[in-house]
Write a protein that holds these residues in place. Structure first.
Motif, PDB file in Angstrom:
ATOM      1  N   GLU A 139       0.848  -1.192   0.000  1.00 39.95           N
ATOM      2  CA  GLU A 139       0.000   0.000   0.000  1.00 39.95           C
ATOM      3  C   GLU A 139       0.881   1.238   0.000  1.00 39.95           C
ATOM      4  O   GLU A 139       1.912   1.284   0.672  1.00 39.95           O
ATOM      5  N   SER A 140       0.473   2.257  -0.751  1.00 36.66           N
ATOM      6  CA  SER A 140       1.317   3.431  -0.922  1.00 36.66           C
ATOM      7  C   SER A 140       1.665   4.093   0.404  1.00 36.66           C
ATOM      8  O   SER A 140       2.787   4.583   0.586  1.00 36.66           O
ATOM      9  N   SER A 141       0.733   4.080   1.354  1.00 37.45           N
ATOM     10  CA  SER A 141       0.987   4.731   2.641  1.00 37.45           C
ATOM     11  C   SER A 141       2.005   3.964   3.482  1.00 37.45           C
ATOM     12  O   SER A 141       2.602   4.521   4.404  1.00 37.45           O
ATOM     13  N   LYS A 142       2.206   2.695   3.152  1.00 36.98           N
ATOM     14  CA  LYS A 142       3.130   1.857   3.916  1.00 36.98           C
ATOM     15  C   LYS A 142       4.331   1.408   3.091  1.00 36.98           C
ATOM     16  O   LYS A 142       5.146   0.607   3.560  1.00 36.98           O
ATOM     17  N   ALA A 143       4.457   1.943   1.883  1.00 37.38           N
ATOM     18  CA  ALA A 143       5.469   1.441   0.960  1.00 37.38           C
ATOM     19  C   ALA A 143       6.880   1.650   1.482  1.00 37.38           C
ATOM     20  O   ALA A 143       7.714   0.743   1.411  1.00 37.38           O
ATOM     21  N   ALA A 144       7.179   2.831   2.002  1.00 37.10           N
ATOM     22  CA  ALA A 144       8.544   3.107   2.459  1.00 37.10           C
ATOM     23  C   ALA A 144       8.959   2.117   3.541  1.00 37.10           C
ATOM     24  O   ALA A 144      10.050   1.546   3.485  1.00 37.10           O
ATOM     25  N   MET A 145       8.095   1.909   4.513  1.00 35.02           N
ATOM     26  CA  MET A 145       8.397   0.980   5.599  1.00 35.02           C
ATOM     27  C   MET A 145       8.519  -0.447   5.082  1.00 35.02           C
ATOM     28  O   MET A 145       9.471  -1.169   5.427  1.00 35.02           O
ATOM     29  N   ALA A 146       7.568  -0.860   4.258  1.00 38.17           N
ATOM     30  CA  ALA A 146       7.571  -2.234   3.753  1.00 38.17           C
ATOM     31  C   ALA A 146       8.807  -2.527   2.917  1.00 38.17           C
ATOM     32  O   ALA A 146       9.459  -3.572   3.069  1.00 38.17           O
ATOM     33  N   ILE A 147       9.164  -1.607   2.037  1.00 40.23           N
ATOM     34  CA  ILE A 147      10.305  -1.832   1.143  1.00 40.23           C
ATOM     35  C   ILE A 147      11.612  -1.769   1.922  1.00 40.23           C
ATOM     36  O   ILE A 147      12.499  -2.615   1.749  1.00 40.23           O
ATOM     37  N   GLY A 148      11.744  -0.770   2.802  1.00 36.56           N
ATOM     38  CA  GLY A 148      12.977  -0.642   3.578  1.00 36.56           C
ATOM     39  C   GLY A 148      13.245  -1.846   4.453  1.00 36.56           C
ATOM     40  O   GLY A 148      14.367  -2.363   4.497  1.00 36.56           O
ATOM     41  N   LEU A 149      12.215  -2.321   5.146  1.00 39.23           N
ATOM     42  CA  LEU A 149      12.394  -3.490   6.010  1.00 39.23           C
ATOM     43  C   LEU A 149      12.622  -4.757   5.187  1.00 39.23           C
ATOM     44  O   LEU A 149      13.345  -5.659   5.619  1.00 39.23           O
ATOM     45  N   SER A 150      12.015  -4.820   4.001  1.00 40.12           N
ATOM     46  CA  SER A 150      12.260  -5.966   3.124  1.00 40.12           C
ATOM     47  C   SER A 150      13.726  -6.033   2.710  1.00 40.12           C
ATOM     48  O   SER A 150      14.314  -7.118   2.663  1.00 40.12           O
TER      49      SER A 150
END
Length: 217
Positions: A139-150
């Motif tokens: 989700e766009s609102s969570k993309a930074a967190m999701a991608i960085g932690l991935s």
């Protein structure tokens, strides 16, 4: 377009400079960073740069991501080459600045077993595919967190085998300045991530088709 290309240059510079600086600092001090240190230094800058530049350039910072988004029809073909050149230039500039500051270029990617291209390319394919799925489906609102932690956990998976690049721009600059030591295997860090990203695009296309099917009673 200038602002987009500058954002891609700066973002790529930061996400390459951070792990390279970490490794160089460890070489100078004699205290080598752990695998977890390296993964955090790779993932958290990605998170931060996406938060900074997503609204400006889309925050690719990775030639394989740019090609994947093109294949997914989420990016304009006329911007592909300028984006990739900006990303490679950002990674190279980060390595040059690290070399000037620290006198060494660390954080290069050399497979633990260079004689096994199947294992090395396969590892980069798999971790890159997982990363691209997150990019496409978060989700766009969570993309930074999701991608960085991935990036953090995928780097931990890939480190013992290839170093866990997932990004040609991440490998290109440091490896180019490593006095030729990494040059023979540099191709792995282009082929593997690009194939992995394209694989994820295909998988995501299947998922989206299934979601679009009508429900039958």
């Amino acid at each position: 377009m200038t602002k987009k290309l500058l954002a891609e240059f700066i973002g790529t510079f930061v996400l390459v400079f951070c792990p390279v600086a970490l490794g160089a600092g460890g070489a100078i001090s004699g205290h080598a960073p752990s695998n977890l240190d390296g993964a955090i230094a790779s993932g958290l800058p990605v998170l931060a740069m996406i938060a900074c530049f997503a609204s400006c350039s889309g925050a690719h910072f990775n030639p394989a991501v740019t090609l994947g988004l093109l294949a997914a029809r989420r990016f304009e073909s006329k911007l592909v080459l300028p984006y990739i050149l900006s990303q490679l230039a950002g990674g190279l500039a980060a390595a040059i600045v690290a070399k000037i500051l620290f006198g060494v270029v660390s954080g290069t990617h050399i497979p633990s077993d260079p004689s096994n291209p199947f294992l090395n390319v396969g590892t980069e394919v798999m971790i890159s595919a997982i990363l691209m799925l997150v990019i496409l489906r978060a989700e766009s609102s969570k993309a930074a967190m999701a991608i960085g932690l991935s990036v953090v956990f995928l780097q931990l998976l890939g480190q013992p085998i290839t170093g866990g690049s997932m990004n040609p721009a991440r490998s290109f600059g440091p490896d180019l300045l490593a006095n030729g030591a990494a040059t023979p295997t540099l191709w792995i860090y282009f082929v593997g991530p690009i194939l992995g990203m394209l694989l994820a695009v295909g998988a995501n296309a299947v998922l989206e088709q299934k979601q679009a099917l009508p429900v039958r009673s």
